[in-house]
Motif scaffolding. Structure first.
Motif, PDB file in Angstrom:
ATOM      1  N   VAL A   1      16.905   5.944  -6.059  1.00 33.35           N
ATOM      2  CA  VAL A   1      15.462   5.683  -6.061  1.00 33.35           C
ATOM      3  C   VAL A   1      14.983   5.385  -4.639  1.00 33.35           C
ATOM      4  N   ALA A   2      15.725   4.528  -3.925  1.00 34.36           N
ATOM      5  CA  ALA A   2      15.326   4.156  -2.561  1.00 34.36           C
ATOM      6  C   ALA A   2      15.312   5.391  -1.655  1.00 34.36           C
ATOM      7  N   ARG A   3      16.339   6.234  -1.786  1.00 29.07           N
ATOM      8  CA  ARG A   3      16.402   7.454  -0.977  1.00 29.07           C
ATOM      9  C   ARG A   3      15.221   8.366  -1.247  1.00 29.07           C
ATOM     10  N   ARG A   4      14.921   8.522  -2.518  1.00 31.75           N
ATOM     11  CA  ARG A   4      13.812   9.392  -2.900  1.00 31.75           C
ATOM     12  C   ARG A   4      12.491   8.821  -2.381  1.00 31.75           C
ATOM     13  N   ASN A   5      12.332   7.519  -2.455  1.00 30.94           N
ATOM     14  CA  ASN A   5      11.109   6.906  -1.920  1.00 30.94           C
ATOM     15  C   ASN A   5      11.021   7.105  -0.412  1.00 30.94           C
ATOM     16  N   ALA A   6      12.158   6.973   0.276  1.00 35.88           N
ATOM     17  CA  ALA A   6      12.163   7.166   1.730  1.00 35.88           C
ATOM     18  C   ALA A   6      11.726   8.589   2.064  1.00 35.88           C
ATOM     19  N   GLU A   7      12.256   9.556   1.325  1.00 35.50           N
ATOM     20  CA  GLU A   7      11.888  10.955   1.582  1.00 35.50           C
ATOM     21  C   GLU A   7      10.407  11.181   1.323  1.00 35.50           C
ATOM     22  N   HIS A   8       9.968  10.689   0.182  1.00 38.12           N
ATOM     23  CA  HIS A   8       8.589  10.887  -0.228  1.00 38.12           C
ATOM     24  C   HIS A   8       7.612  10.293   0.794  1.00 38.12           C
TER      25      HIS A   8
ATOM     26  N   SER B   1       0.807  -1.239   0.000  1.00 40.88           N
ATOM     27  CA  SER B   1       0.000   0.000   0.000  1.00 40.88           C
ATOM     28  C   SER B   1       0.831   1.276   0.000  1.00 40.88           C
ATOM     29  N   LEU B   2       2.115   1.186  -0.273  1.00 41.48           N
ATOM     30  CA  LEU B   2       2.946   2.391  -0.376  1.00 41.48           C
ATOM     31  C   LEU B   2       3.199   2.687  -1.855  1.00 41.48           C
ATOM     32  N   PRO B   3       3.038   3.939  -2.275  1.00 42.87           N
ATOM     33  CA  PRO B   3       3.368   4.263  -3.665  1.00 42.87           C
ATOM     34  C   PRO B   3       4.882   4.401  -3.803  1.00 42.87           C
ATOM     35  N   LEU B   4       5.491   3.545  -4.619  1.00 43.52           N
ATOM     36  CA  LEU B   4       6.945   3.595  -4.792  1.00 43.52           C
ATOM     37  C   LEU B   4       7.278   4.065  -6.197  1.00 43.52           C
ATOM     38  N   ARG B   5       8.267   4.961  -6.282  1.00 44.54           N
ATOM     39  CA  ARG B   5       8.756   5.370  -7.600  1.00 44.54           C
ATOM     40  C   ARG B   5       9.692   4.300  -8.136  1.00 44.54           C
ATOM     41  N   ILE B   6       9.637   4.104  -9.420  1.00 44.93           N
ATOM     42  CA  ILE B   6      10.390   3.049 -10.089  1.00 44.93           C
ATOM     43  C   ILE B   6      11.185   3.658 -11.241  1.00 44.93           C
ATOM     44  N   THR B   7      12.434   3.259 -11.382  1.00 43.15           N
ATOM     45  CA  THR B   7      13.186   3.613 -12.599  1.00 43.15           C
ATOM     46  C   THR B   7      13.796   2.338 -13.174  1.00 43.15           C
ATOM     47  N   ALA B   8      14.525   2.505 -14.269  1.00 39.84           N
ATOM     48  CA  ALA B   8      15.168   1.360 -14.926  1.00 39.84           C
ATOM     49  C   ALA B   8      16.202   0.706 -14.013  1.00 39.84           C
ATOM     50  N   ALA B   9      16.619   1.394 -12.953  1.00 45.59           N
ATOM     51  CA  ALA B   9      17.671   0.853 -12.080  1.00 45.59           C
ATOM     52  C   ALA B   9      17.148  -0.193 -11.096  1.00 45.59           C
TER      53      ALA B   9
ATOM     54  N   ALA C   1      11.565  -1.204  -1.381  1.00 48.33           N
ATOM     55  CA  ALA C   1      10.267  -1.797  -1.062  1.00 48.33           C
ATOM     56  C   ALA C   1      10.230  -2.458   0.321  1.00 48.33           C
ATOM     57  N   ILE C   2      11.131  -3.414   0.565  1.00 48.21           N
ATOM     58  CA  ILE C   2      11.053  -4.175   1.825  1.00 48.21           C
ATOM     59  C   ILE C   2      11.362  -3.257   3.008  1.00 48.21           C
ATOM     60  N   LEU C   3      12.470  -2.553   2.929  1.00 52.49           N
ATOM     61  CA  LEU C   3      12.885  -1.719   4.069  1.00 52.49           C
ATOM     62  C   LEU C   3      11.834  -0.651   4.394  1.00 52.49           C
ATOM     63  N   LEU C   4      11.309   0.000   3.389  1.00 49.94           N
ATOM     64  CA  LEU C   4      10.364   1.088   3.654  1.00 49.94           C
ATOM     65  C   LEU C   4       9.027   0.552   4.158  1.00 49.94           C
ATOM     66  N   ALA C   5       8.621  -0.616   3.652  1.00 45.02           N
ATOM     67  CA  ALA C   5       7.392  -1.231   4.187  1.00 45.02           C
ATOM     68  C   ALA C   5       7.588  -1.541   5.675  1.00 45.02           C
ATOM     69  N   LEU C   6       8.755  -2.079   6.030  1.00 44.83           N
ATOM     70  CA  LEU C   6       8.999  -2.415   7.437  1.00 44.83           C
ATOM     71  C   LEU C   6       9.047  -1.153   8.298  1.00 44.83           C
TER      72      LEU C   6
END
Ligand code: GLN
Length: 299
Positions: free
Chosen positions: A168-175, A93-101, A142-147
């Motif tokens: 990407v992970a950093r940006r998702n964490a901030e968002h 249920s978290l919106p995650l940004r995705i890139t080619a990386a 995904a896993i870390l931020l969900a936890l």
């Protein structure tokens, strides 16, 4: 002949008609979920959510909207996953940004989150301390931020060897408002980490190199190779993770890893040989297959 995208969409269509025509094109191309994909692609091209798409079904697309949608549909007809085209994917249920990386987060990886929450709850009963979590190969986060979203007192570190993934992970964490409790480090597996964690979690690359060619084009041609390729037997990453987990886990700490189909027994044995005590049967994903192996560090 026109390019596939241009051929789909005549100008002057309504939103409702565009959804139907896009779905029809995707279905004719043999894609699995044509209605859902069509809704997401039309919504993305027009900047409208599900509700607005429904309310505005009779509105006529502008020319730039039609062009944008045509280009996105052409990408989907080339088997690019919708999540990559729209640039985000929902996970836990978290919106995650995705890139080619990064890998597109999969529903089965939510089983890792469930298993990890269960062991954290057990740990907490034994030792009421804030959980310290490491996610090895963090990808989109995904896993870390969900936890972290579920455990308000937990802190975590995600590693990845790919700088683009860490961004990407950093940006998702901030968002998601979780950046204050999440750190991200570039390294192979857990190589740059030290200290004592309560939980190490990972969805490592686990596809045997020779099997990559047999995967669906959505995966084979678009997920980053480094996030899929588990070496000749598919198990290379688990060997590195077992060694790192023994170094990083506090006594009594837990390792929770996703595994591929048919790998649960081999991974359990490999972890046991590496000094991690298997903890119960593997957890099954929504399709019923063993998907997550849990082991405990009891030196
Ligand atoms: N689950 C991916 C697949 O579609 C593989 C991801 C991974 O190797 N961790 O096979």
């Amino acid at each position: 002949m026109n390019a596939p995208g241009n051929a789909v969409l005549a100008p002057g269509m309504t939103i409702g008609r565009a959804r139907r025509e896009v779905a029809e094109r995707l279905r004719a191309h043999g894609l699995d979920t044509p209605e859902l994909d069509a809704r997401l692609l039309v919504g993305h091209a027009l900047g409208l959510d599900h509700h607005a798409l429904t309310v505005e079904f009779a509105r006529v697309l502008t020319r730039p909207e039609t062009d944008r949608l045509g280009a996105d549909v052409a990408r989907r007809l080339g088997h690019e996953p919708v999540a990559r085209i729209v640039g985000h994917k929902e996970f836990w249920s978290l919106p995650l940004r995705i890139t080619a990386a990064v890998l597109v987060p999969r529903p089965e990886t939510e089983t890792v989150v469930e298993a990890a929450l269960a062991v954290v709850a057990r740990n907490r009963a034994e030792r009421p301390a804030a959980a310290r979590i490491a996610d090895i190969g963090v990808g989109s986060g995904a896993i870390l931020l969900a936890l972290l979203s579920e455990l308000p007192h937990a802190v975590g570190i995600g590693t990845d060897r790919d700088a683009g993934a860490l961004e990407v992970a950093r940006r998702n964490a901030e968002h998601l408002g979780l950046a204050g409790r999440a750190a991200f480090v570039a390294c192979d597996f857990g190589a740059a980490l030290a200290g004592s964690c309560d939980l190490v979690a990972s969805n490592p690359p686990y596809v045997a190199t020779a099997d990559i060619a047999t995967l669906a084009p959505e995966v084979r041609d678009f997920d980053p190779r480094g996030a899929l390729d588990g070496g000749s037997d598919g198990l290379t990453a688990y060997r590195a993770i077992a060694a790192d987990a023994c170094r990083l886990l506090a006594p009594g700490g837990w390792l929770v890893v996703e595994v591929g189909i048919g790998q649960a027994d081999a991974v359990t044995a490999l972890l046991a040989g590496g000094g991690l005590e298997p903890a119960g049967a593997p957890c099954r994903d929504l399709s019923g297959g063993p998907r997550v192996v849990t082991a405990r560090y009891n030196p």
